[in-house]
Design a protein around this motif. Structure first.
Motif, PDB file in Angstrom:
ATOM      1  N   SER A 118       6.264 -41.470  16.990  1.00 57.51           N
ATOM      2  CA  SER A 118       5.152 -42.420  16.925  1.00 57.51           C
ATOM      3  C   SER A 118       4.607 -42.709  18.315  1.00 57.51           C
ATOM      4  N   THR A 119       5.497 -42.876  19.275  1.00 57.85           N
ATOM      5  CA  THR A 119       5.060 -43.120  20.651  1.00 57.85           C
ATOM      6  C   THR A 119       4.244 -41.950  21.185  1.00 57.85           C
ATOM      7  N   LYS A 120       4.717 -40.733  20.904  1.00 54.02           N
ATOM      8  CA  LYS A 120       3.995 -39.547  21.377  1.00 54.02           C
ATOM      9  C   LYS A 120       2.643 -39.436  20.698  1.00 54.02           C
ATOM     10  N   LEU A 121       2.582 -39.718  19.388  1.00 53.70           N
ATOM     11  CA  LEU A 121       1.312 -39.673  18.681  1.00 53.70           C
ATOM     12  C   LEU A 121       0.342 -40.724  19.207  1.00 53.70           C
ATOM     13  N   THR A 122       0.877 -41.906  19.520  1.00 51.39           N
ATOM     14  CA  THR A 122       0.024 -42.962  20.084  1.00 51.39           C
ATOM     15  C   THR A 122      -0.567 -42.530  21.416  1.00 51.39           C
ATOM     16  N   LEU A 123       0.278 -41.934  22.265  1.00 49.58           N
ATOM     17  CA  LEU A 123      -0.221 -41.445  23.555  1.00 49.58           C
ATOM     18  C   LEU A 123      -1.277 -40.355  23.357  1.00 49.58           C
ATOM     19  N   ASP A 124      -1.012 -39.430  22.410  1.00 51.37           N
ATOM     20  CA  ASP A 124      -1.980 -38.370  22.132  1.00 51.37           C
ATOM     21  C   ASP A 124      -3.295 -38.947  21.619  1.00 51.37           C
ATOM     22  N   LEU A 125      -3.174 -39.948  20.736  1.00 48.93           N
ATOM     23  CA  LEU A 125      -4.386 -40.561  20.190  1.00 48.93           C
ATOM     24  C   LEU A 125      -5.188 -41.253  21.282  1.00 48.93           C
ATOM     25  N   ASN A 126      -4.518 -41.973  22.148  1.00 49.99           N
ATOM     26  CA  ASN A 126      -5.218 -42.645  23.254  1.00 49.99           C
ATOM     27  C   ASN A 126      -5.873 -41.628  24.178  1.00 49.99           C
ATOM     28  N   LYS A 127      -5.178 -40.524  24.418  1.00 48.44           N
ATOM     29  CA  LYS A 127      -5.739 -39.482  25.276  1.00 48.44           C
ATOM     30  C   LYS A 127      -6.965 -38.861  24.634  1.00 48.44           C
ATOM     31  N   LEU A 128      -6.871 -38.583  23.314  1.00 50.12           N
ATOM     32  CA  LEU A 128      -8.019 -38.023  22.599  1.00 50.12           C
ATOM     33  C   LEU A 128      -9.213 -38.974  22.633  1.00 50.12           C
ATOM     34  N   LYS A 129      -8.955 -40.255  22.440  1.00 54.86           N
ATOM     35  CA  LYS A 129     -10.032 -41.236  22.483  1.00 54.86           C
ATOM     36  C   LYS A 129     -10.673 -41.287  23.869  1.00 54.86           C
ATOM     37  N   ASP A 173     -19.996 -28.951  18.022  1.00 53.89           N
ATOM     38  CA  ASP A 173     -18.843 -28.700  17.139  1.00 53.89           C
ATOM     39  C   ASP A 173     -17.551 -29.201  17.762  1.00 53.89           C
ATOM     40  N   ALA A 174     -17.450 -29.031  19.098  1.00 55.06           N
ATOM     41  CA  ALA A 174     -16.245 -29.506  19.781  1.00 55.06           C
ATOM     42  C   ALA A 174     -16.103 -31.010  19.650  1.00 55.06           C
ATOM     43  N   ARG A 175     -17.217 -31.724  19.761  1.00 60.12           N
ATOM     44  CA  ARG A 175     -17.160 -33.188  19.614  1.00 60.12           C
ATOM     45  C   ARG A 175     -16.733 -33.573  18.199  1.00 60.12           C
ATOM     46  N   GLN A 176     -17.277 -32.863  17.200  1.00 59.82           N
ATOM     47  CA  GLN A 176     -16.900 -33.169  15.816  1.00 59.82           C
ATOM     48  C   GLN A 176     -15.420 -32.835  15.550  1.00 59.82           C
ATOM     49  N   SER A 177     -14.971 -31.708  16.128  1.00 62.40           N
ATOM     50  CA  SER A 177     -13.558 -31.349  15.970  1.00 62.40           C
ATOM     51  C   SER A 177     -12.660 -32.378  16.638  1.00 62.40           C
ATOM     52  N   GLN A 178     -13.126 -32.898  17.773  1.00 60.77           N
ATOM     53  CA  GLN A 178     -12.358 -33.936  18.462  1.00 60.77           C
ATOM     54  C   GLN A 178     -12.199 -35.162  17.576  1.00 60.77           C
ATOM     55  N   VAL A 179     -13.249 -35.492  16.862  1.00 57.21           N
ATOM     56  CA  VAL A 179     -13.197 -36.639  15.943  1.00 57.21           C
ATOM     57  C   VAL A 179     -12.210 -36.370  14.813  1.00 57.21           C
ATOM     58  N   ARG A 180     -12.289 -35.127  14.246  1.00 57.80           N
ATOM     59  CA  ARG A 180     -11.354 -34.789  13.168  1.00 57.80           C
ATOM     60  C   ARG A 180      -9.904 -34.832  13.660  1.00 57.80           C
ATOM     61  N   GLN A 181      -9.686 -34.347  14.886  1.00 57.73           N
ATOM     62  CA  GLN A 181      -8.332 -34.362  15.429  1.00 57.73           C
ATOM     63  C   GLN A 181      -7.825 -35.787  15.609  1.00 57.73           C
ATOM     64  N   MET A 182      -8.700 -36.665  16.064  1.00 62.12           N
ATOM     65  CA  MET A 182      -8.287 -38.072  16.213  1.00 62.12           C
ATOM     66  C   MET A 182      -7.927 -38.668  14.859  1.00 62.12           C
ATOM     67  N   ASN A 183      -8.706 -38.311  13.828  1.00 65.78           N
ATOM     68  CA  ASN A 183      -8.387 -38.810  12.485  1.00 65.78           C
ATOM     69  C   ASN A 183      -7.047 -38.264  11.995  1.00 65.78           C
ATOM     70  N   ASN A 184      -6.812 -36.957  12.255  1.00 66.48           N
ATOM     71  CA  ASN A 184      -5.542 -36.348  11.843  1.00 66.48           C
ATOM     72  C   ASN A 184      -4.355 -37.020  12.520  1.00 66.48           C
ATOM     73  N   VAL A 185      -4.476 -37.232  13.832  1.00 69.06           N
ATOM     74  CA  VAL A 185      -3.392 -37.885  14.568  1.00 69.06           C
ATOM     75  C   VAL A 185      -3.182 -39.301  14.056  1.00 69.06           C
ATOM     76  N   GLN A 186      -4.286 -39.976  13.713  1.00 69.95           N
ATOM     77  CA  GLN A 186      -4.176 -41.338  13.179  1.00 69.95           C
ATOM     78  C   GLN A 186      -3.404 -41.336  11.853  1.00 69.95           C
ATOM     79  N   VAL A 187      -3.715 -40.362  10.999  1.00 69.04           N
ATOM     80  CA  VAL A 187      -3.014 -40.254   9.705  1.00 69.04           C
ATOM     81  C   VAL A 187      -1.529 -39.958   9.924  1.00 69.04           C
ATOM     82  N   MET A 188      -1.237 -39.025  10.840  1.00 72.14           N
ATOM     83  CA  MET A 188       0.157 -38.696  11.132  1.00 72.14           C
ATOM     84  C   MET A 188       0.904 -39.898  11.685  1.00 72.14           C
ATOM     85  N   LEU A 189       0.248 -40.658  12.525  1.00 68.98           N
ATOM     86  CA  LEU A 189       0.872 -41.858  13.096  1.00 68.98           C
ATOM     87  C   LEU A 189       1.195 -42.871  12.006  1.00 68.98           C
TER      88      LEU A 189
END
Length: 483
Positions: A118-129, A173-189
């Protein structure tokens, strides 16, 4: 000097390329780190699988012991069989508590892993944001400086226009993929957080189960002490039973040693007969060859005397070196312990089945282990078990543990019916049988029924099981499949 529109567009063009490349770097690294499946199973998950299997096996054993103990406890008087069953129930109950303690420790490790994830996912999510914010800010700043349409129409030719359009599209497309990745990480968290809550609930339930099992253990210990006290009042009866049991054990040992000695003698006699026959055939063959050589020598002498040339065949026989006197091979050069080929193969396969033999009964538990140990009630008295005792349900089928030949069936007071089966130079013994369904000389297969278990006057249904190799007693527990 002011920049021309074309130079400005080129600056924007190369800036867009850099942003796209940077966006792809920011985008792909977290995805590979978080979404890419792993083929390896975490150590805690493997430990959990092993633990759950152990808990299931122990619960099944506890259930069998309770069922068998309930049958024994229906008798009004306390018995050694009941005491043995209580001992085994206490052991399995203690093991269950140990497994629950192991469960708690493993759950702590699992929760720690979930927290770390969870800590790693939080860090990844903050970095993605943060990266996404930087991309939006840079794009907005460039948009204020240069209109995207101007960037496109400043192209020198159509191919450059298409290339610039593709670059802009990839950046979008990269910006949209970035958004999808943030959503995925949020779901995993969120999933990790829910899993942590579930593990905490499991931990709470495990603590409650441990408390209940500990109470049951204390109750069993009190019940055991009551049985011991009651049996202690019957010291004379126990002494009498012990003497009868020792006489039965001695008769049983005499029976199996007689069978083994008889089989060893038969094998030795058979080997002696086979050796004598081999020697007789060897002598006959040597005599035949000697006579043939003598006839050839006589034929050569007669030809030489008559001035004729000897026959080549006669010369070859005479010139061939004489074979040495045949000597018989020692028995151990052919096979061990005078076993024939079939018996040797059977003994070898039996040896290879160590720790994998099926139990002689489908349900039951070891109520008395192999070897010498103190009497459970009588002080200063030791008893010795040449095999193991297995308590089971009344009327349970008794099965042979391996392919073999039935060598003896007899009735011994205190042991009821006894069946001895040979497996090469190994022997298995099944005592305390109520009925027998095989005959002497019959070939049997592994798991084939040979009879049913007897129930004694105290309501205990128990078989005595032994394994011998020649005259050596073996511990059957190390040969049976672990339960």
């Amino acid at each position: 000097m002011h920049p021309t529109p074309i130079s400005t567009c080129r600056i924007v063009f190369w800036s867009a390329i850099k942003l796209i490349a940077l966006g792809f770097l920011w985008f792909t690294e977290p995805v590979q780190a978080q979404v890419q499946p792993s083929n390896s199973i975490p150590q805690t998950q493997r430990n959990r699988q092993v633990l759950e299997k152990e808990k299931k096996q122990n619960l099944e054993k506890m259930s069998q012991i309770r069922t068998i103990l309930k049958q024994t406890a229906t008798e009004k008087q306390a018995s050694l069989g009941q005491l043995k069953a209580l001992d085994q129930q206490i052991q399995t109950q203690s093991k269950q508590i140990n497994l629950l303690n192991k469960d708690l420790r493993l759950t702590d490790a699992e929760i720690a892993e979930l927290r770390q994830a969870s800590t790693k996912l939080t860090l990844d999510l903050n970095k993605l944001k943060s990266e996404y914010g930087s991309m939006i800010y840079a794009a907005d700043k460039r948009r204020q400086q240069v209109n995207p349409l101007g960037f496109l129409f400043a192209s020198d030719n159509f191919n450059q226009l298409v290339a610039r359009y593709r670059y802009l599209r990839q950046y979008s497309d990269a910006r949209q993929s970035q958004v999808r990745q943030m959503n995925n990480v949020q779901v995993m968290l969120q999933g990790k957080q829910k899993a942590t809550q579930h593990k905490r609930l499991e931990q709470k339930n495990t603590i409650g189960a441990k408390v209940n099992e500990t109470k049951k253990l204390e109750t069993l210990k009190v019940e055991k002490n009551d049985v011991v006290k009651e049996l202690s009042k019957k010291e004379f009866e126990l002494q009498t039973e012990l003497a009868e049991s020792r006489r039965a054990i001695n008769r049983l040992e005499a029976m199996i040693t007689r069978i083994i000695a008889r089989e060893a003698k038969e094998r030795a006699d058979r080997e002696a007969r086979e050796r004598a026959e081999r020697e007789r055939l060897a002598r006959a063959e040597a005599a035949r060859k000697a006579a043939e050589r003598k006839r050839a020598e006589d034929a050569i002498a007669a030809a030489e005397k008559a001035g004729e040339k000897p026959a080549p065949a006669d010369v070859a026989k005479v010139e061939r070196p004489a074979e040495p006197e045949p000597t018989a091979k020692k028995p151990d050069e052919r096979r061990d312990n005078n076993l024939n080929d079939e018996e040797t193969a059977l003994a070898s396969s039996f040896t290879a089945s160590r720790a994998h033999l099926p139990w002689p009964v489908t349900k039951g538990f070891i109520s008395d282990h192999f070897g010498r140990k103190p009497h459970p009630v009588l002080k200063g008295i030791f008893v010795e078990n040449q095999g193991i005792d297995i308590q089971t349900n009344a009327g349970e089928n008794v099965r042979t543990v391996y392919d073999g030949v039935v060598q003896d069936i007899t009735n011994i007071p205190g042991m009821n019916n006894v069946v001895a089966i040979q497996h090469g130079d190994y022997f298995t013994l099944y005592a305390k049988l109520k009925s027998v369904s095989v005959r002497v000389g019959q070939r049997v297969k592994a798991r084939e029924s040979i009879g049913t278990v007897a129930t004694d006057k105290d309501g205990v249904s128990e078989i005595q099981f032994q394994i011998w190799k020649e005259f050596t007693k073996l511990n059957p527990e190390s040969w049976l499949t672990p339960r």
